[in-house]
Design a protein around this motif. Structure first.
Motif, PDB file in Angstrom:
ATOM      1  N   VAL A 115       0.845  -1.202   0.000  1.00  0.00           N
ATOM      2  CA  VAL A 115       0.000   0.000   0.000  1.00  0.00           C
ATOM      3  C   VAL A 115       0.873   1.242   0.000  1.00  0.00           C
ATOM      4  O   VAL A 115       0.794   2.075  -0.880  1.00  0.00           O
ATOM      5  CB  VAL A 115      -0.958   0.008   1.213  1.00  0.00           C
ATOM      6  N   GLU A 116       1.721   1.388   1.031  1.00  0.00           N
ATOM      7  CA  GLU A 116       2.701   2.482   1.060  1.00  0.00           C
ATOM      8  C   GLU A 116       3.943   2.047   1.808  1.00  0.00           C
ATOM      9  O   GLU A 116       4.945   1.716   1.209  1.00  0.00           O
ATOM     10  CB  GLU A 116       2.154   3.801   1.635  1.00  0.00           C
ATOM     11  N   GLN A 117       3.874   1.981   3.140  1.00  0.00           N
ATOM     12  CA  GLN A 117       5.015   1.587   3.945  1.00  0.00           C
ATOM     13  C   GLN A 117       4.592   0.561   4.985  1.00  0.00           C
ATOM     14  O   GLN A 117       3.444   0.533   5.415  1.00  0.00           O
ATOM     15  CB  GLN A 117       5.611   2.805   4.675  1.00  0.00           C
ATOM     16  N   ASN A 118       5.563  -0.259   5.386  1.00  0.00           N
ATOM     17  CA  ASN A 118       5.289  -1.276   6.403  1.00  0.00           C
ATOM     18  C   ASN A 118       4.835  -0.654   7.718  1.00  0.00           C
ATOM     19  O   ASN A 118       5.061   0.523   7.995  1.00  0.00           O
ATOM     20  CB  ASN A 118       6.533  -2.122   6.657  1.00  0.00           C
ATOM     21  N   VAL A 119       4.190  -1.465   8.529  1.00  0.00           N
ATOM     22  CA  VAL A 119       3.840  -1.044   9.885  1.00  0.00           C
ATOM     23  C   VAL A 119       5.134  -0.935  10.696  1.00  0.00           C
ATOM     24  O   VAL A 119       6.036  -1.759  10.564  1.00  0.00           O
ATOM     25  CB  VAL A 119       2.879  -2.056  10.540  1.00  0.00           C
ATOM     26  N   GLY A 120       5.225   0.076  11.557  1.00  0.00           N
ATOM     27  CA  GLY A 120       6.399   0.239  12.421  1.00  0.00           C
ATOM     28  C   GLY A 120       6.342  -0.737  13.586  1.00  0.00           C
ATOM     29  O   GLY A 120       6.140  -0.340  14.740  1.00  0.00           O
ATOM     30  N   ASP A 549      -1.582   5.975   4.694  1.00  0.00           N
ATOM     31  CA  ASP A 549      -1.365   6.489   6.046  1.00  0.00           C
ATOM     32  C   ASP A 549       0.113   6.318   6.357  1.00  0.00           C
ATOM     33  O   ASP A 549       0.609   5.196   6.491  1.00  0.00           O
ATOM     34  CB  ASP A 549      -2.229   5.690   7.039  1.00  0.00           C
ATOM     35  N   ALA A 550       0.836   7.408   6.463  1.00  0.00           N
ATOM     36  CA  ALA A 550       2.285   7.355   6.640  1.00  0.00           C
ATOM     37  C   ALA A 550       2.663   6.651   7.935  1.00  0.00           C
ATOM     38  O   ALA A 550       1.991   6.777   8.957  1.00  0.00           O
ATOM     39  CB  ALA A 550       2.872   8.768   6.632  1.00  0.00           C
ATOM     40  N   ARG A 551       3.728   5.895   7.873  1.00  0.00           N
ATOM     41  CA  ARG A 551       4.232   5.164   9.030  1.00  0.00           C
ATOM     42  C   ARG A 551       4.767   6.116  10.102  1.00  0.00           C
ATOM     43  O   ARG A 551       5.346   7.156   9.794  1.00  0.00           O
ATOM     44  CB  ARG A 551       5.367   4.229   8.593  1.00  0.00           C
ATOM     45  N   PHE A 552       4.600   5.722  11.350  1.00  0.00           N
ATOM     46  CA  PHE A 552       5.190   6.467  12.466  1.00  0.00           C
ATOM     47  C   PHE A 552       6.645   6.057  12.609  1.00  0.00           C
ATOM     48  O   PHE A 552       6.973   4.863  12.662  1.00  0.00           O
ATOM     49  CB  PHE A 552       4.446   6.170  13.775  1.00  0.00           C
ATOM     50  N   ASP A 553       7.533   7.020  12.642  1.00  0.00           N
ATOM     51  CA  ASP A 553       8.944   6.745  12.874  1.00  0.00           C
ATOM     52  C   ASP A 553       9.341   7.309  14.235  1.00  0.00           C
ATOM     53  O   ASP A 553       9.053   8.465  14.549  1.00  0.00           O
ATOM     54  CB  ASP A 553       9.809   7.371  11.774  1.00  0.00           C
ATOM     55  N   ARG A 554      10.008   6.486  15.018  1.00  0.00           N
ATOM     56  CA  ARG A 554      10.430   6.927  16.341  1.00  0.00           C
ATOM     57  C   ARG A 554      11.362   8.134  16.258  1.00  0.00           C
ATOM     58  O   ARG A 554      12.150   8.259  15.317  1.00  0.00           O
ATOM     59  CB  ARG A 554      11.137   5.789  17.075  1.00  0.00           C
ATOM     60  N   GLU A 583      -0.115   3.658  15.306  1.00  0.00           N
ATOM     61  CA  GLU A 583       0.695   2.853  14.399  1.00  0.00           C
ATOM     62  C   GLU A 583       0.173   1.428  14.308  1.00  0.00           C
ATOM     63  O   GLU A 583       0.119   0.838  13.227  1.00  0.00           O
ATOM     64  CB  GLU A 583       2.160   2.854  14.844  1.00  0.00           C
ATOM     65  N   ALA A 584      -0.239   0.864  15.434  1.00  0.00           N
ATOM     66  CA  ALA A 584      -0.806  -0.487  15.426  1.00  0.00           C
ATOM     67  C   ALA A 584      -2.056  -0.555  14.570  1.00  0.00           C
ATOM     68  O   ALA A 584      -2.352  -1.581  13.947  1.00  0.00           O
ATOM     69  CB  ALA A 584      -1.111  -0.936  16.853  1.00  0.00           C
ATOM     70  N   ASP A 585      -2.799   0.544  14.507  1.00  0.00           N
ATOM     71  CA  ASP A 585      -4.038   0.585  13.724  1.00  0.00           C
ATOM     72  C   ASP A 585      -3.771   0.475  12.225  1.00  0.00           C
ATOM     73  O   ASP A 585      -4.699   0.231  11.455  1.00  0.00           O
ATOM     74  CB  ASP A 585      -4.803   1.874  14.029  1.00  0.00           C
ATOM     75  N   ARG A 586      -2.513   0.660  11.795  1.00  0.00           N
ATOM     76  CA  ARG A 586      -2.159   0.495  10.381  1.00  0.00           C
ATOM     77  C   ARG A 586      -2.021  -0.980  10.003  1.00  0.00           C
ATOM     78  O   ARG A 586      -1.936  -1.318   8.820  1.00  0.00           O
ATOM     79  CB  ARG A 586      -0.849   1.223  10.064  1.00  0.00           C
ATOM     80  N   CYS A 587      -1.979  -1.861  11.009  1.00  0.00           N
ATOM     81  CA  CYS A 587      -1.846  -3.295  10.736  1.00  0.00           C
ATOM     82  C   CYS A 587      -3.058  -3.778   9.947  1.00  0.00           C
ATOM     83  O   CYS A 587      -4.203  -3.442  10.252  1.00  0.00           O
ATOM     84  CB  CYS A 587      -1.730  -4.066  12.050  1.00  0.00           C
TER      85      CYS A 587
END
Length: 650
Positions: A115-120, A549-554, A583-587
């Motif tokens: 879709v776009e980026q992996n889940v963090g 939905d862009a991934r969250f990066d620490r 971020e978990a909601d992107r799973c």
């Protein structure tokens, strides 16, 4: 994100007919088939890519609020963060460490990449682990005592994981460790600013609190023989790691005292013996160990005028130790890394490479070590290298490209082996130990092995191998036959266990019943578990359901070349509650229902319906009325997680 990918709306283009689609056989009339939806639990690719086999989808669904925590007898629901910790540590008792240092192969396998980026995933695991330490959460209680005892050689992550799993089974576990402290490569092979000692000690103590006995300062094969362990214990687990580095196999390397291994360098640093390094440090290798050596060398810097006995090689070799007071005099170090392949082929994690470059380390690819150039004092003064051409797909040396790179300290991070002194019978000729698919030593049924001593790899690999070995030990102690491991050998979600947890377990089987079985309470209906054999691919998901939905990066603390000297604090920060849940909601919950209601909404016959609320739980949210179903397969087409397949014979 490099532009949006085209999302899947439906399986076939207009007018396209698959070659294997026999219309007369598969379709009776128009959009009606003999197939009806079946709910299929399969393993998500994140878990299939996780060497530890963690139920990643499970604890992500707990964090996001899809899977609900259990309720006690008084009606109090367990805290969702506590529940996520218990699910996470079912496979891996070290979430705070793994969330910090694991290179996350799970994220490479994540279907969200389509879709776009992996889940963090790492970020959420970091969050779970830190919460557990902050609230002093214990691991699960030990199982009922079996009267069996296992000796575990080595106090690293493999032995600690095996001890944890064995205690859950009720077996006694005793760890023998040559060092004064447990942790193995987590303590002695990875810099302390990446595996903070309070975090490491906290996660190790949880395992010991389960009743694991520890004997430190004891080297098996030297202080106690392997044969004695076999005599005193019902089984032996070998998890000694590979803490001996491989020297550079080129002329001059064996003659220069200042040519050392990366493993020895890092151990001296983590022991506190090495307080400063050299002015010109040259690191050979392209893995995470090489990056750690380079990063530490930049932080340590060098002392301009130091005594000969304070040279870093003498400290690393154990001849002396640095005075902590001297660090006030240190200056920066010039650190270079060379790798024989192109830089983009280095096995080191992307984040580690990025960090060391930001900190002022130079990385040069396609350079092959040829010779260690010795000075008049017998020490290395330079490394002669040659350029390599990889354009043909294989290494070809470029004629006339040889040149020297000056160095005061040359560190080889090119390989590792185990220290099998006194246990030479285990040695496979490479300083390592062989193991079968169940991580049993092929030459003796009572000896099991896991971790780097089989083949140096990731910490999480050692965790996964140790879990499988613990299960094999349990089978051995029970006299059960060691069967072939399942195709997908991970820690699976178990619907029956979930039903027991929610007090919805099926009733006892009624042998007399011959009809009406589709509504009988002694069976779990319309559900098939294929998780041990199948990983759900992205092309079986309805990707059109997911918005970008862009991934969250620490957050990462920026450390430039000027600030790195003496900086031994952590670089990355754990997410907070809100960030972790978002971020978990992107799973995408691949292979398991996450209660999106698509199948209920789009069913033209109202055949798909929600299970009544009192009977719902994870994996049992929807059902099908087969008297209404016409087999139109719309529910399967709009299922975002690939949980629905059209049944009968497939």
């Amino acid at each position: 994100m490099d532009g949006e990918k085209s999302l899947t709306f439906r399986r076939y283009e207009e007018g396209e007919t698959p070659d294997d689609w026999d219309l007369e056989e598969k379709i009776f009339q128009q959009d009606t088939t003999y197939k009806c939806p079946t709910y299929i639990h399969r393993t998500p690719p994140c878990q299939g890519s996780c060497p530890a086999g963690e139920d990643i989808r499970g604890w992500l669904n707990i964090v996001r609020g899809i899977e609900k925590p259990p309720v006690d007898a008084d009606g109090n629901e367990m805290d969702w963060k506590d529940y996520a910790f218990l699910r996470s540590t079912d496979a891996n008792p070290f979430p705070a460490i793994m969330g910090r240092v694991c290179p996350a192969p799970c994220q490479d396998g994540c279907n969200r990449n389509e879709v776009e980026q992996n889940v963090g995933i790492n970020a959420v695991e970091h969050f779970i682990g830190d919460h557990a330490l902050e609230t002093n959460l214990p691991l699960r209680s030990p199982g009922a005592d079996t009267g069996k005892s296992i000796a575990l050689i080595g106090g690293g992550i493999a032995s600690l994981t095996a001890a944890y799993q064995l205690r859950r089974m009720g077996h006694a576990a005793t760890i023998f460790e040559a060092h004064s402290k447990l942790g193995g490569m987590m303590r002695y092979g990875i810099p302390g600013y990446r595996t903070p000692r309070d975090v490491l000690d906290g996660e190790i103590q949880r395992v010991l609190d389960m009743g694991v006995e520890v004997k430190t300062g004891v080297k098996i094969g030297v202080d106690i023989s392997l044969a004695k362990l076999e005599e005193d214990y019902d089984a032996v687990f070998v998890g000694i790691g590979a803490q001996s580095g491989t020297p550079i196999p080129i002329p001059g390397a064996d003659k220069a005292s200042n040519c050392i291994t990366g493993v020895a360098f890092l151990e001296a640093f983590n022991d506190g013996r090495l307080q400063h390094g050299a002015q010109k440090v040259l690191v050979i290798g392209g893995g995470d160990t090489a990056m750690d050596v380079a990063a530490v060398a930049r932080r340590l810097g060098h002392i301009e005028h130091s005594h000969e006995q304070d040279r870093p090689e003498f400290v690393v070799l154990g001849h002396t130790a640095h005075d902590v007071a001297t660090v006030a005099k240190r200056d920066g170090a010039d650190v270079k890394v060379i790798y024989r392949r192109p830089v983009d082929k280095m096995p080191a994690t992307e984040m580690e490479v990025k960090h060391v470059r930001e900190e002022g380390v130079e990385i040069h690819g396609s350079l092959v070590p040829v010779e260690v150039v010795l000075g008049d004092d017998g020490r290395a003064r330079a490394l002669k290298v040659a350029k390599a051409d990889w354009s043909s797909g294989k290494m070809e040396m470029i004629e006339g490209s040889e040149h020297e790179i000056e160095a005061d300290l040359i560190v080889a991070a090119i390989g590792q082996a185990g220290d099998l002194k006194g246990m030479e019978e285990l040695d496979n000729g490479w300083g390592l130990v062989n193991a079968n698919a169940n991580y049993q030593w092929p030459d003796r049924e009572n000896i099991f092995v896991a971790g780097d001593i089989i083949k140096p790899h990731l910490l999480t690999t050692a965790v996964g191998q140790a879990s499988i070995a613990a299960k094999a030990i349990d089978q051995f102690l029970k006299g059960e036959k060691q069967g072939k491991p399942p195709k997908v050998n991970v820690h699976h979600f178990n619907l029956l266990e979930k039903l027991k947890e929610t007090n919805q377990a099926p009733t006892e089987y009624a042998h007399a019943q011959t009809d009406g079985t589709d509504s009988a309470e002694w069976a779990v209906h319309n559900y098939e578990d294929r998780a041990a054999n199948q990983i759900v691919p992205a092309d079986e998901l309805f990707l059109g359901h997911w918005e970008h939905d862009a991934r969250f990066d620490r957050k990462s603390i920026e450390i430039g070349p000027e600030a790195v000297l003496g900086h031994f604090g952590e670089r990355i920060e754990a997410p907070n509650d809100e960030e972790a849940r978002k971020e978990a909601d992107r799973c995408m919950s691949c292979g398991m229902c996450f209660e999106c209601d698509n199948c209920v909404i789009y069913c033209p016959q109202d055949a798909v319906h929600r299970v009544k609320k009192s009977d719902r739980t994870t994996g049992r949210y929807v059902d099908t009325d087969y008297s209404k179903c016409i087999g139109c397969h719309i529910c399967a087409d709009v299922c975002p997680s690939g949980y629905i397949k059209m049944g009968l014979g497939e």
